[in-house]
Scaffold this active site. Structure first.
Site, short mmCIF file in Angstrom:
data_model
loop_
_atom_site.label_atom_id
_atom_site.label_comp_id
_atom_site.label_asym_id
_atom_site.label_seq_id
_atom_site.Cartn_x
_atom_site.Cartn_y
_atom_site.Cartn_z
N TRP A 184 -4.50 -4.59 -2.73
CA TRP A 184 -4.12 -4.40 -1.32
C TRP A 184 -5.32 -4.40 -0.40
O TRP A 184 -5.30 -5.05 0.65
CB TRP A 184 -3.28 -3.13 -1.14
N ASP A 243 -5.19 2.66 4.57
CA ASP A 243 -3.85 2.14 4.26
C ASP A 243 -3.24 3.14 3.29
O ASP A 243 -3.61 3.19 2.12
CB ASP A 243 -3.99 0.75 3.63
N LYS A 270 7.92 2.79 0.72
CA LYS A 270 7.47 3.35 -0.55
C LYS A 270 7.89 4.82 -0.65
O LYS A 270 8.41 5.25 -1.66
CB LYS A 270 5.95 3.23 -0.69
C1 LIG Z 1 3.43 -2.30 -0.13
C2 LIG Z 1 2.07 -2.19 0.39
C3 LIG Z 1 1.62 -2.97 1.46
C4 LIG Z 1 2.45 -4.09 2.08
O1 LIG Z 1 3.50 -3.64 2.79
P1 LIG Z 1 4.52 -4.68 3.48
O2 LIG Z 1 5.49 -3.76 4.10
O3 LIG Z 1 5.10 -5.52 2.39
O4 LIG Z 1 3.75 -5.49 4.44
C5 LIG Z 1 0.34 -2.78 1.95
N1 LIG Z 1 -0.48 -1.87 1.39
C6 LIG Z 1 -0.09 -1.10 0.35
C7 LIG Z 1 -1.03 -0.09 -0.20
C8 LIG Z 1 1.19 -1.24 -0.17
O5 LIG Z 1 1.58 -0.47 -1.21
#
Ligand SMILES: *Cc1c(COP(=O)(O)O)cnc(C)c1O
Length: 368
Positions: free
Chosen positions: A101, A175, A199
């Protein structure tokens, strides 16, 4: 009906109470005669949903008053562009690459500014984290980006880096998509945090951004208005129509989180206690088995996403088929890593982890 245990990495399992609550209000929200999906986002009904969701998140996560909470769209991947559009000032930004990521993030940011990798654990196949003391942060970096929980590799920062202690005044961008609300955040170390809801908070479609006020108002001229944090903040996330239903369900999850208690702990602290116990149980079971293995250094193993491999990979399909038959769903690992992955977010009860461990032991013994 007893629901199966769903180990999906995202969109992921939600608290059953939240789903039932949303179902009960589907046709008529609080006597309004409308589904939340059918309401004007500027009407008093939805405004109350929005304001409660924001206030509950602020309280739960102890977000200080000098941070704005924004409900945006586009997910974590859009933020990979929106952050540099707002924070880079066209100059430079430094990235710590700790898995897929953060690697995606630095690649996207290159479209908007000069990017440097401050540190990377790629040479060790993302099994550990580069220690902050080794990071090379440029003096003029406009921000430093870290993914605090790498969902695919299963690597998590157990503590946020302190950029000031490393001699940098740059704001830290995190993030936290896949571990938001699983543990407290020390906001004094953070400039901006973002995460998709799907998530650990709610349905896909809404992205939470928590941003320090002094970072607003510096967007590049090319930044789309709907993605300019200042525009979004000034209009209470209603510059354009926000993802109303997703915000509503996330709000129900915030209320559920506020109700959680574990001993003397409440809310996020209660979740953290449970998450520690669940993760410890699962990693112990893996470490004490002959069949399963997790390759991540113990000090940075994720509490949320537990990737593991069968030493005999020819048994992978049988493992997954047996798991499905027992109501243990979506355990297949990410295609880039292989093997298995159990995501055990806030909404995964201890009983789900116990059921998984019970199945893993049974499966291991079957062949022995
Ligand atoms: C799932 C995830 C993303 C991407 O999210 P989207 O909603 O698909 O754009 C980005 N960073 C992390 C750490 C993730 O787990």
């Amino acid at each position: 009906m007893i629901r199966p245990f769903n180990f999906s990495a995202g969109p992921a399992t939600l608290p059953e109470e939240v789903l039932r609550h949303a179902a009960a209000e589907m046709l008529d929200w609080h006597g309004s005669g409308m589904s939340v999906m059918e309401m004007s986002h500027r009407g008093k009904e939805f405004l109350s949903i929005y304001e409660n969701a924001e206030a509950d998140f602020r309280e739960l996560m102890a977000v200080p008053p000098h941070f704005k909470i924004l409900f945006m769209q586009g997910g974590g991947l859009a933020e990979n562009a929106i952050v540099p559009l707002n924070l880079s000032r066209g100059a430079c930004a430094d990235f710590v690459v700790s898995g897929s990521w953060s690697d995606k993030s630095q690649k996207e940011a290159r479209k908007y500014c000069d990017v440097q990798i401050a540190a990377s654990n790629q040479s060790s196949s993302h099994t550990g984290l580069p220690p902050p003391a080794s990071w090379k942060i440029r003096r003029h970096a406009s921000y430093v980006h870290v993914c605090t929980n790498e969902t695919i590799h299963g690597v998590e920062f157990q503590e946020l880096p302190d950029l000031k202690a490393l001699g940098s005044d740059a704001p830290l961008v995190i993030d936290f998509s896949s571990h938001v609300a699983s543990r407290p955040v020390n906001w004094s170390k953070v400039g901006l945090a973002f995460g998709g809801a799907q998530k650990n908070l709610g349905p896909a479609g809404v992205t939470l951004v928590v941003v320090r006020e002094d970072l607003l108002g510096h967007a590049l001229p090319a930044c789309p208005s709907a993605f300019d944090y200042k525009t979004v903040a000034d209009s209470q996330s209603m510059y354009n129509t926000p993802p109303t239903y997703a915000i509503y369900v996330a709000g129900l999850t915030f209320q559920w989180l506020k109700r959680q208690k574990e001993g003397e702990f409440e809310g996020i602290a209660a979740m953290e206690q449970r998450n520690i116990v669940k993760a410890q149980m699962l990693y112990d079971a893996i470490d004490h088995s002959q069949l399963y293995v997790n390759k991540i250094n113990r000090d940075c193993r994720s509490r949320m996403n537990v990737p593991f491999f069968l030493r005999d990979e020819s048994r992978n399909e049988a493992f997954l088929t047996g798991a499905n038959a027992r109501g243990l769903l979506q355990l297949k690992g990410h295609k880039s890593v292989g093997g298995m992955r159990a995501s055990i977010y806030n909404a995964m009860p201890l009983a789900g982890v116990e059921a998984l461990i019970g199945y893993m032991r049974e499966f291991e013994q079957k062949k022995a």
